[in-house]
Design a protein around this motif. Structure first.
Motif, PDB file in Angstrom:
ATOM      1  N   ASN A  21      -5.105  -6.084   8.739  1.00 45.15           N
ATOM      2  CA  ASN A  21      -4.189  -4.991   9.027  1.00 45.15           C
ATOM      3  C   ASN A  21      -4.990  -3.694   9.216  1.00 45.15           C
ATOM      4  N   PRO A  22      -5.060  -3.170  10.456  1.00 44.43           N
ATOM      5  CA  PRO A  22      -5.825  -1.934  10.684  1.00 44.43           C
ATOM      6  C   PRO A  22      -5.306  -0.758   9.858  1.00 44.43           C
ATOM      7  N   LYS A  23      -4.018  -0.800   9.480  1.00 45.35           N
ATOM      8  CA  LYS A  23      -3.473   0.287   8.655  1.00 45.35           C
ATOM      9  C   LYS A  23      -4.021   0.232   7.229  1.00 45.35           C
ATOM     10  N   GLU A  69       1.955   4.916   0.040  1.00 46.80           N
ATOM     11  CA  GLU A  69       3.095   5.815  -0.130  1.00 46.80           C
ATOM     12  C   GLU A  69       3.750   5.956   1.230  1.00 46.80           C
ATOM     13  N   ASN A  70       5.026   5.597   1.313  1.00 45.10           N
ATOM     14  CA  ASN A  70       5.754   5.627   2.588  1.00 45.10           C
ATOM     15  C   ASN A  70       4.969   4.927   3.697  1.00 45.10           C
ATOM     16  N   GLY A  71       4.382   3.797   3.366  1.00 51.97           N
ATOM     17  CA  GLY A  71       3.679   2.988   4.362  1.00 51.97           C
ATOM     18  C   GLY A  71       2.260   3.437   4.658  1.00 51.97           C
ATOM     19  N   GLU A  72       1.805   4.503   4.019  1.00 52.09           N
ATOM     20  CA  GLU A  72       0.457   4.996   4.297  1.00 52.09           C
ATOM     21  C   GLU A  72      -0.468   4.666   3.124  1.00 52.09           C
ATOM     22  N   LEU A  73      -1.579   3.999   3.439  1.00 55.10           N
ATOM     23  CA  LEU A  73      -2.486   3.571   2.369  1.00 55.10           C
ATOM     24  C   LEU A  73      -3.104   4.762   1.644  1.00 55.10           C
TER      25      LEU A  73
END
Ligand SMILES: CC(C)(COP(=O)(O)OP(=O)(O)OC[C@H]1O[C@@H](n2cnc3c(N)ncnc32)[C@H](O)[C@@H]1OP(=O)(O)O)[C@@H](O)C(=O)NCCC(=O)NCCS
Length: 207
Positions: A21-23, A69-73
Protein backbone atom coordinates in the motif's frame (compact mmCIF):
# COMPACT_ATOMS: atom_id res chain seq x y z
CA UNK A 1 -7.29 0.96 22.66
CA UNK A 2 -5.19 2.69 25.28
CA UNK A 3 -6.11 5.95 26.99
CA UNK A 4 -3.82 8.01 24.75
CA UNK A 5 -5.66 6.81 21.68
CA UNK A 6 -9.13 7.26 23.20
CA UNK A 7 -8.75 10.83 24.37
CA UNK A 8 -7.97 12.21 20.93
CA UNK A 9 -11.13 13.37 19.22
CA UNK A 10 -10.49 11.90 15.77
CA UNK A 11 -10.89 8.77 13.72
CA UNK A 12 -7.85 6.74 14.63
CA UNK A 13 -7.12 3.20 13.64
CA UNK A 14 -4.43 0.79 14.61
CA UNK A 15 -3.89 -1.75 11.88
CA UNK A 16 -1.38 -3.89 10.05
CA UNK A 17 1.25 -2.21 7.93
CA UNK A 18 0.91 -3.20 4.27
CA UNK A 19 4.06 -3.00 2.12
CA UNK A 20 1.91 -3.12 -1.01
CA UNK A 21 0.00 0.00 0.00
CA UNK A 22 1.77 3.21 -1.16
CA UNK A 23 -0.27 5.14 1.43
CA UNK A 24 1.61 3.16 4.07
CA UNK A 25 5.06 2.95 2.53
CA UNK A 26 5.49 6.43 0.95
CA UNK A 27 4.93 8.56 4.07
CA UNK A 28 7.52 6.51 5.94
CA UNK A 29 10.02 6.90 3.09
CA UNK A 30 9.29 10.66 3.00
CA UNK A 31 9.93 10.90 6.73
CA UNK A 32 13.27 9.07 6.86
CA UNK A 33 14.85 9.72 3.46
CA UNK A 34 16.84 12.74 4.61
CA UNK A 35 17.86 11.03 7.84
CA UNK A 36 18.90 7.60 6.68
CA UNK A 37 20.21 7.82 3.10
CA UNK A 38 23.63 8.82 1.77
CA UNK A 39 23.77 12.44 0.55
CA UNK A 40 23.89 11.75 -3.19
CA UNK A 41 22.03 13.92 -5.73
CA UNK A 42 20.01 10.95 -6.92
CA UNK A 43 16.76 11.14 -4.98
CA UNK A 44 15.41 7.96 -6.59
CA UNK A 45 18.39 6.05 -5.21
CA UNK A 46 18.00 7.66 -1.80
CA UNK A 47 14.35 6.65 -1.66
CA UNK A 48 15.19 3.12 -2.71
CA UNK A 49 17.94 2.97 -0.10
CA UNK A 50 15.56 3.82 2.74
CA UNK A 51 12.86 1.56 1.32
CA UNK A 52 15.41 -1.23 1.61
CA UNK A 53 15.94 -0.33 5.28
CA UNK A 54 12.20 -0.37 5.92
CA UNK A 55 11.80 -3.72 4.18
CA UNK A 56 14.81 -5.25 5.87
CA UNK A 57 13.20 -4.40 9.19
CA UNK A 58 9.99 -6.13 8.20
CA UNK A 59 9.22 -9.67 9.27
CA UNK A 60 6.69 -12.28 8.30
CA UNK A 61 4.64 -11.97 11.48
CA UNK A 62 1.65 -10.22 13.06
CA UNK A 63 3.75 -7.52 14.73
CA UNK A 64 3.90 -4.82 12.02
CA UNK A 65 1.57 -2.06 13.12
CA UNK A 66 0.58 1.27 11.65
CA UNK A 67 -1.51 4.00 13.26
CA UNK A 68 -3.61 6.22 11.01
CA UNK A 69 -5.79 9.25 11.60
CA UNK A 70 -8.63 9.78 9.11
CA UNK A 71 -6.89 7.41 6.71
CA UNK A 72 -3.52 9.15 6.91
CA UNK A 73 -0.58 7.18 8.29
CA UNK A 74 0.92 8.74 11.43
CA UNK A 75 3.32 6.16 12.85
CA UNK A 76 4.60 2.61 12.52
CA UNK A 77 6.10 0.02 14.86
CA UNK A 78 7.54 -3.27 13.57
CA UNK A 79 8.92 -6.07 15.69
CA UNK A 80 10.56 -9.45 15.30
CA UNK A 81 11.30 -12.50 17.41
CA UNK A 82 14.87 -13.60 18.06
CA UNK A 83 16.51 -14.71 14.81
CA UNK A 84 13.52 -13.80 12.67
CA UNK A 85 14.61 -12.32 9.36
CA UNK A 86 13.00 -10.18 6.70
CA UNK A 87 11.14 -11.99 3.89
CA UNK A 88 12.23 -9.31 1.38
CA UNK A 89 15.58 -10.72 0.27
CA UNK A 90 14.33 -11.37 -3.29
CA UNK A 91 13.12 -7.78 -3.59
CA UNK A 92 16.46 -6.51 -2.28
CA UNK A 93 18.52 -8.66 -4.66
CA UNK A 94 16.50 -7.56 -7.68
CA UNK A 95 16.89 -3.87 -6.82
CA UNK A 96 20.57 -4.33 -6.03
CA UNK A 97 21.27 -5.96 -9.38
CA UNK A 98 19.55 -3.14 -11.25
CA UNK A 99 21.77 -0.43 -9.69
CA UNK A 100 25.01 1.03 -11.07
CA UNK A 101 28.15 -0.36 -9.40
CA UNK A 102 28.81 2.47 -6.91
CA UNK A 103 25.24 2.38 -5.66
CA UNK A 104 25.35 -1.42 -5.43
CA UNK A 105 28.27 -1.09 -3.03
CA UNK A 106 26.38 1.39 -0.80
CA UNK A 107 23.29 -0.82 -0.91
CA UNK A 108 25.34 -3.85 0.16
CA UNK A 109 27.29 -2.16 2.95
CA UNK A 110 24.03 -0.92 4.37
CA UNK A 111 22.49 -4.38 4.29
CA UNK A 112 25.56 -5.83 6.04
CA UNK A 113 25.37 -3.10 8.66
CA UNK A 114 21.68 -3.77 9.41
CA UNK A 115 22.30 -7.53 9.59
CA UNK A 116 25.32 -7.14 11.84
CA UNK A 117 23.36 -4.96 14.29
CA UNK A 118 20.40 -7.36 14.20
CA UNK A 119 22.68 -10.30 15.03
CA UNK A 120 24.30 -8.36 17.89
CA UNK A 121 20.90 -7.55 19.31
CA UNK A 122 19.64 -11.14 18.90
CA UNK A 123 22.76 -12.20 20.80
CA UNK A 124 21.38 -10.53 23.93
CA UNK A 125 17.85 -11.88 23.50
CA UNK A 126 16.16 -15.10 24.56
CA UNK A 127 13.14 -16.63 22.84
CA UNK A 128 10.99 -14.76 25.40
CA UNK A 129 12.13 -11.37 24.15
CA UNK A 130 11.04 -9.25 21.23
CA UNK A 131 13.02 -6.80 19.09
CA UNK A 132 11.49 -3.48 18.09
CA UNK A 133 12.88 -3.39 14.58
CA UNK A 134 11.39 -0.18 13.19
CA UNK A 135 9.76 2.76 14.97
CA UNK A 136 8.87 5.91 13.02
CA UNK A 137 6.31 8.66 13.48
CA UNK A 138 5.37 10.74 10.48
CA UNK A 139 3.52 13.17 12.78
CA UNK A 140 5.05 14.37 16.01
CA UNK A 141 3.25 12.91 18.99
CA UNK A 142 2.23 9.65 17.36
CA UNK A 143 5.28 7.64 18.32
CA UNK A 144 4.30 7.18 21.93
CA UNK A 145 0.72 5.90 21.40
CA UNK A 146 1.66 3.30 18.79
CA UNK A 147 4.53 2.00 20.89
CA UNK A 148 2.29 1.72 23.94
CA UNK A 149 -0.19 -0.30 21.89
CA UNK A 150 2.58 -2.43 20.41
CA UNK A 151 4.10 -3.11 23.83
CA UNK A 152 0.71 -4.15 25.21
CA UNK A 153 0.48 -6.59 22.32
CA UNK A 154 3.98 -8.03 22.94
CA UNK A 155 3.09 -8.43 26.62
CA UNK A 156 -0.12 -10.25 25.70
CA UNK A 157 1.98 -12.63 23.58
CA UNK A 158 4.12 -13.46 26.63
CA UNK A 159 7.27 -11.57 25.71
CA UNK A 160 9.25 -10.38 28.73
CA UNK A 161 11.69 -7.77 27.45
CA UNK A 162 11.77 -5.52 24.40
CA UNK A 163 15.17 -4.93 22.81
CA UNK A 164 16.06 -2.50 20.04
CA UNK A 165 19.12 -1.13 18.34
CA UNK A 166 19.51 2.36 17.05
CA UNK A 167 22.23 4.74 15.91
CA UNK A 168 23.29 8.37 15.67
CA UNK A 169 21.03 8.98 12.64
CA UNK A 170 18.01 8.17 14.79
CA UNK A 171 16.22 9.81 17.68
CA UNK A 172 18.39 8.03 20.30
CA UNK A 173 17.48 10.58 22.95
CA UNK A 174 13.84 9.47 22.80
CA UNK A 175 14.78 6.13 24.39
CA UNK A 176 17.25 7.64 26.84
CA UNK A 177 14.70 10.05 28.32
CA UNK A 178 12.05 7.33 28.56
CA UNK A 179 14.05 5.07 30.85
CA UNK A 180 15.29 2.49 28.36
CA UNK A 181 18.42 0.72 29.62
CA UNK A 182 21.54 1.01 27.47
CA UNK A 183 22.89 -2.50 26.87
CA UNK A 184 25.75 -1.75 24.50
CA UNK A 185 27.30 1.25 22.78
CA UNK A 186 29.54 0.87 19.73
CA UNK A 187 30.98 2.48 16.63
CA UNK A 188 30.48 1.35 13.04
CA UNK A 189 33.76 2.15 11.32
CA UNK A 190 32.65 2.06 7.64
CA UNK A 191 30.19 4.93 8.28
CA UNK A 192 32.54 6.86 10.58
CA UNK A 193 34.78 9.77 9.67
CA UNK A 194 37.91 10.88 11.58
CA UNK A 195 35.87 13.79 12.95
CA UNK A 196 32.71 11.88 13.69
CA UNK A 197 32.36 8.31 14.90
CA UNK A 198 29.15 6.62 13.74
CA UNK A 199 27.65 5.56 17.05
CA UNK A 200 25.38 2.57 17.60
CA UNK A 201 23.28 1.68 20.63
CA UNK A 202 21.36 -1.33 21.90
CA UNK A 203 18.61 -0.65 24.44
CA UNK A 204 16.17 -2.81 26.36
CA UNK A 205 13.02 -2.29 28.40
CA UNK A 206 11.01 -4.79 30.47
CA UNK A 207 7.48 -5.32 29.16
C1 LIG B 1 11.46 8.27 17.49
C2 LIG B 1 10.11 8.76 17.03
C3 LIG B 1 9.31 7.59 16.44
C4 LIG B 1 9.35 9.28 18.27
O1 LIG B 1 8.04 9.68 17.86
P1 LIG B 1 7.42 11.11 18.27
O2 LIG B 1 6.09 11.19 17.63
O3 LIG B 1 8.45 12.14 17.93
O4 LIG B 1 7.39 11.00 19.82
P2 LIG B 1 6.18 11.10 20.87
O5 LIG B 1 4.99 10.37 20.44
O6 LIG B 1 6.79 10.77 22.19
O7 LIG B 1 5.73 12.62 20.89
C5 LIG B 1 6.46 13.65 20.51
C6 LIG B 1 6.78 14.50 21.70
O8 LIG B 1 8.02 14.05 22.23
C7 LIG B 1 8.98 15.08 22.02
N1 LIG B 1 10.23 14.46 21.61
C8 LIG B 1 10.44 13.65 20.56
N2 LIG B 1 11.74 13.33 20.51
C9 LIG B 1 12.32 13.93 21.56
C10 LIG B 1 13.65 14.00 22.03
N3 LIG B 1 14.64 13.38 21.41
N4 LIG B 1 13.92 14.72 23.13
C11 LIG B 1 12.96 15.37 23.77
N5 LIG B 1 11.66 15.37 23.38
C12 LIG B 1 11.37 14.66 22.28
C13 LIG B 1 8.42 15.97 20.93
O9 LIG B 1 8.94 17.26 21.00
C14 LIG B 1 6.94 15.92 21.23
O10 LIG B 1 6.62 16.79 22.27
P3 LIG B 1 5.24 17.64 22.23
O11 LIG B 1 4.14 16.61 22.31
O12 LIG B 1 5.35 18.51 23.41
O13 LIG B 1 5.24 18.35 20.93
C15 LIG B 1 10.23 9.92 16.00
O14 LIG B 1 11.02 10.96 16.53
C16 LIG B 1 10.80 9.49 14.65
O15 LIG B 1 10.11 8.94 13.82
N6 LIG B 1 12.09 9.77 14.40
C17 LIG B 1 12.74 9.43 13.13
C18 LIG B 1 12.96 7.96 13.02
C19 LIG B 1 13.69 7.42 14.23
O16 LIG B 1 14.69 7.97 14.67
N7 LIG B 1 13.15 6.32 14.76
C20 LIG B 1 13.79 5.61 15.83
C21 LIG B 1 14.76 4.71 15.17
S1 LIG B 1 15.22 3.34 16.11
Amino acid sequence: MNALLQKRNCKMTLGKFDFNNPKHLNPVIDRVVELWSPPTDDMNFRRLYVEAIIRQNGADNDMQFQLSENGELCSIAFASRKNQHSPWYGWWQEKHDSLPEGFQEMFSVNRSYLSMMDEKTYGYMTDNDVKLSLFVSTKSGWGKPILEEAMNFYRSKGFKTMYLWTDCECNVEWYAIRGYELVEEGTFEPFSTPEEPYKTYIFKKPL
